[in-house]
Design a protein around this motif. Structure first.
Motif, PDB file in Angstrom:
ATOM      1  N   GLY A 144       8.777  17.033   3.829  1.00 16.23           N
ATOM      2  CA  GLY A 144       9.177  16.353   2.811  1.00 16.23           C
ATOM      3  C   GLY A 144      10.334  15.701   3.051  1.00 16.23           C
ATOM      4  O   GLY A 144      11.231  15.001   2.228  1.00 16.23           O
ATOM      5  N   ARG A 145      10.924  15.297   4.250  1.00 12.82           N
ATOM      6  CA  ARG A 145      12.121  14.798   4.546  1.00 12.82           C
ATOM      7  C   ARG A 145      11.958  13.384   4.599  1.00 12.82           C
ATOM      8  O   ARG A 145      10.953  12.730   4.900  1.00 12.82           O
ATOM      9  N   PRO A 146      12.938  12.635   4.156  1.00 15.61           N
ATOM     10  CA  PRO A 146      12.938  10.852   3.855  1.00 15.61           C
ATOM     11  C   PRO A 146      12.824  10.492   5.236  1.00 15.61           C
ATOM     12  O   PRO A 146      13.983  10.372   6.007  1.00 15.61           O
ATOM     13  N   VAL A 147      11.652   9.829   5.566  1.00 11.91           N
ATOM     14  CA  VAL A 147      11.636   9.134   6.940  1.00 11.91           C
ATOM     15  C   VAL A 147      11.623   7.602   6.709  1.00 11.91           C
ATOM     16  O   VAL A 147      11.900   6.891   7.758  1.00 11.91           O
ATOM     17  N   VAL A 148      11.617   7.361   5.450  1.00 11.93           N
ATOM     18  CA  VAL A 148      11.564   5.738   5.216  1.00 11.93           C
ATOM     19  C   VAL A 148      13.156   5.311   4.700  1.00 11.93           C
ATOM     20  O   VAL A 148      13.980   5.956   4.539  1.00 11.93           O
ATOM     21  N   VAL A 191      17.689  13.066  15.936  1.00 11.52           N
ATOM     22  CA  VAL A 191      16.656  13.029  17.137  1.00 11.52           C
ATOM     23  C   VAL A 191      15.547  12.256  16.611  1.00 11.52           C
ATOM     24  O   VAL A 191      15.035  11.402  17.580  1.00 11.52           O
ATOM     25  N   PHE A 192      15.267  12.196  15.585  1.00  7.16           N
ATOM     26  CA  PHE A 192      14.043  11.113  14.981  1.00  7.16           C
ATOM     27  C   PHE A 192      14.567   9.798  15.227  1.00  7.16           C
ATOM     28  O   PHE A 192      13.902   9.095  15.730  1.00  7.16           O
ATOM     29  N   ASP A 193      15.769   9.544  14.668  1.00  5.82           N
ATOM     30  CA  ASP A 193      16.161   7.993  14.972  1.00  5.82           C
ATOM     31  C   ASP A 193      16.072   7.489  16.294  1.00  5.82           C
ATOM     32  O   ASP A 193      15.949   6.552  16.864  1.00  5.82           O
ATOM     33  N   ASP A 194      16.577   8.542  17.187  1.00 11.84           N
ATOM     34  CA  ASP A 194      16.835   8.296  18.602  1.00 11.84           C
ATOM     35  C   ASP A 194      15.547   8.150  19.317  1.00 11.84           C
ATOM     36  O   ASP A 194      15.204   7.029  20.018  1.00 11.84           O
ATOM     37  N   LEU A 195      14.372   8.852  18.850  1.00  9.74           N
ATOM     38  CA  LEU A 195      13.275   8.944  19.544  1.00  9.74           C
ATOM     39  C   LEU A 195      12.427   7.376  18.980  1.00  9.74           C
ATOM     40  O   LEU A 195      11.793   6.829  19.685  1.00  9.74           O
ATOM     41  N   SER A 196      12.862   7.153  17.680  1.00 14.35           N
ATOM     42  CA  SER A 196      12.193   5.916  17.130  1.00 14.35           C
ATOM     43  C   SER A 196      12.938   4.794  18.113  1.00 14.35           C
ATOM     44  O   SER A 196      11.925   3.673  18.182  1.00 14.35           O
ATOM     45  N   SER A 197      14.114   4.677  18.349  1.00 15.59           N
ATOM     46  CA  SER A 197      14.591   3.653  18.818  1.00 15.59           C
ATOM     47  C   SER A 197      14.378   3.461  20.396  1.00 15.59           C
ATOM     48  O   SER A 197      13.885   2.420  20.819  1.00 15.59           O
ATOM     49  N   GLN A 198      14.226   4.683  20.934  1.00 13.06           N
ATOM     50  CA  GLN A 198      13.490   4.742  22.308  1.00 13.06           C
ATOM     51  C   GLN A 198      12.049   4.207  22.453  1.00 13.06           C
ATOM     52  O   GLN A 198      11.856   3.308  23.336  1.00 13.06           O
ATOM     53  N   LEU A 199      11.237   4.520  21.562  1.00 15.26           N
ATOM     54  CA  LEU A 199       9.879   3.973  21.464  1.00 15.26           C
ATOM     55  C   LEU A 199       9.779   2.757  21.152  1.00 15.26           C
ATOM     56  O   LEU A 199       8.933   1.761  21.742  1.00 15.26           O
ATOM     57  N   ALA A 200      10.436   2.304  20.439  1.00 19.08           N
ATOM     58  CA  ALA A 200      10.714   0.728  19.911  1.00 19.08           C
ATOM     59  C   ALA A 200      10.819  -0.060  21.070  1.00 19.08           C
ATOM     60  O   ALA A 200      10.291  -1.120  21.623  1.00 19.08           O
ATOM     61  N   MET A 245       7.649  14.640  16.085  1.00 18.82           N
ATOM     62  CA  MET A 245       8.847  14.907  15.331  1.00 18.82           C
ATOM     63  C   MET A 245       8.237  14.263  13.706  1.00 18.82           C
ATOM     64  O   MET A 245       8.766  14.939  12.576  1.00 18.82           O
ATOM     65  N   LEU A 246       7.987  13.080  13.707  1.00 16.89           N
ATOM     66  CA  LEU A 246       7.401  12.396  12.655  1.00 16.89           C
ATOM     67  C   LEU A 246       6.396  13.547  11.641  1.00 16.89           C
ATOM     68  O   LEU A 246       6.666  13.567  10.397  1.00 16.89           O
ATOM     69  N   ASP A 247       5.588  13.859  12.495  1.00 19.01           N
ATOM     70  CA  ASP A 247       4.788  14.927  11.582  1.00 19.01           C
ATOM     71  C   ASP A 247       5.486  16.156  10.798  1.00 19.01           C
ATOM     72  O   ASP A 247       5.196  16.549   9.845  1.00 19.01           O
ATOM     73  N   ARG A 288      15.340   4.276   7.144  1.00 15.98           N
ATOM     74  CA  ARG A 288      16.207   4.827   8.294  1.00 15.98           C
ATOM     75  C   ARG A 288      16.677   3.543   8.715  1.00 15.98           C
ATOM     76  O   ARG A 288      16.117   2.552   8.921  1.00 15.98           O
ATOM     77  N   ALA A 289      18.069   3.508   9.164  1.00 15.69           N
ATOM     78  CA  ALA A 289      18.575   2.323   9.888  1.00 15.69           C
ATOM     79  C   ALA A 289      18.039   2.069  11.319  1.00 15.69           C
ATOM     80  O   ALA A 289      17.555   3.068  12.011  1.00 15.69           O
ATOM     81  N   GLY A 290      17.935   0.766  11.758  1.00 19.56           N
ATOM     82  CA  GLY A 290      17.533   0.835  13.211  1.00 19.56           C
ATOM     83  C   GLY A 290      16.320  -0.175  13.371  1.00 19.56           C
ATOM     84  O   GLY A 290      15.399  -0.118  12.418  1.00 19.56           O
ATOM     85  N   PHE A 291      15.890  -0.281  14.710  1.00 15.71           N
ATOM     86  CA  PHE A 291      14.649  -1.179  14.858  1.00 15.71           C
ATOM     87  C   PHE A 291      13.693  -0.162  15.145  1.00 15.71           C
ATOM     88  O   PHE A 291      13.558   0.621  16.107  1.00 15.71           O
ATOM     89  N   ASN A 292      12.756  -0.073  14.308  1.00 15.90           N
ATOM     90  CA  ASN A 292      11.611   0.957  14.312  1.00 15.90           C
ATOM     91  C   ASN A 292      10.585   0.657  15.238  1.00 15.90           C
ATOM     92  O   ASN A 292      10.190  -0.599  15.448  1.00 15.90           O
TER      93      ASN A 292
END
Length: 215
Positions: free
Chosen positions: A122-126, A80-89, A114-116, A128-132
């Motif tokens: 403490g989940r690793p958000v750095v 979900v986080f990766d998908d939202l990152s891609s959509q926002l980018a 989601m990022l918050d 991550r694959a894809g265009f952020n």
């Protein structure tokens, strides 16, 4: 004729249940429905308060399809986080330096929330694959203001920090700053203008600036 009719009857009986109207069909539709439903529920209720059955119900699919098309619960959260990152980018690239919204109904609002949650857990958000979104913003600064690559990435990170901080702490900032007499829409518009000014400002490392000051 009788044998043919019997075979047709048997084939008809062996068919599975008809798909309900509006139910996603195929891997792509199912995955899209699951990601959208999970994003809405995670942002509204919190990642830990949402069950996989609730996500499946929101997507109108069987719960077993989550594991088949996405994986475990943790896989779903990060997907979900990766998908939202891609959509926002993609939105940043299509609308350079435009305000991306604040509420949970917007992609920006969902991404920030989601990022918050992920950072607090403490989940690793750095890594991550894809265009952020930060890299997307840096690209718009290079193209729109002619910044070099390093300057664009620095300014993009700074703009991102301001945009994130305001969205996470807006309620506190308004109260702490005694800004209740000002319309929040005005302050949000001013924030967008400030971000544009930051994005348009050239940047050089302090060491280079110090070298220029030497006699």
């Amino acid at each position: 004729m009788a044998d043919g009719a019997e075979r047709r009857t048997t084939a008809t009986k062996r068919r599975g249940p008809k798909r309900a109207a509006g139910e996603p069909a195929g891997p792509d539709q199912v995955r899209r429905a699951l990601l959208d439903a999970a994003a809405e529920l995670f942002v509204r209720d919190g990642v830990h308060r949402v069950s996989l059955r609730e996500v499946a119900a929101g997507a109108n699919v069987h719960p077993n399809l989550i594991r088949r098309y996405i994986g475990t619960r943790d896989d779903l959260v990060m997907a979900v986080f990766d998908d939202l990152s891609s959509q926002l980018a993609e939105l940043v690239l299509r609308n350079p330096l435009a305000g991306q919204g604040h509420g949970p109904a917007t992609v920006m609002g969902r991404w920030v929330r989601m990022l918050d949650q992920l950072v607090l857990e403490g989940r690793p958000v750095v890594g991550r694959a894809g265009f952020n979104p930060v890299l997307a913003l840096a690209q718009t600064l290079r193209e729109g203001y002619g910044l070099d690559d390093r300057a664009a990435r620095v300014r993009a990170a700074q703009v991102g920090a301001l945009a994130l901080g305001w969205r996470v702490f807006e309620e506190y900032l308004l109260e702490a700053g005694g800004l209740g007499d000002l319309p929040v829409e005005v302050l949000r518009a001013e924030l967008a203008d400030t971000n544009r000014r930051i994005g348009a400002t050239p940047w050089r490392p302090p060491s280079e600036a110090a070298d220029d000051a030497l006699p």
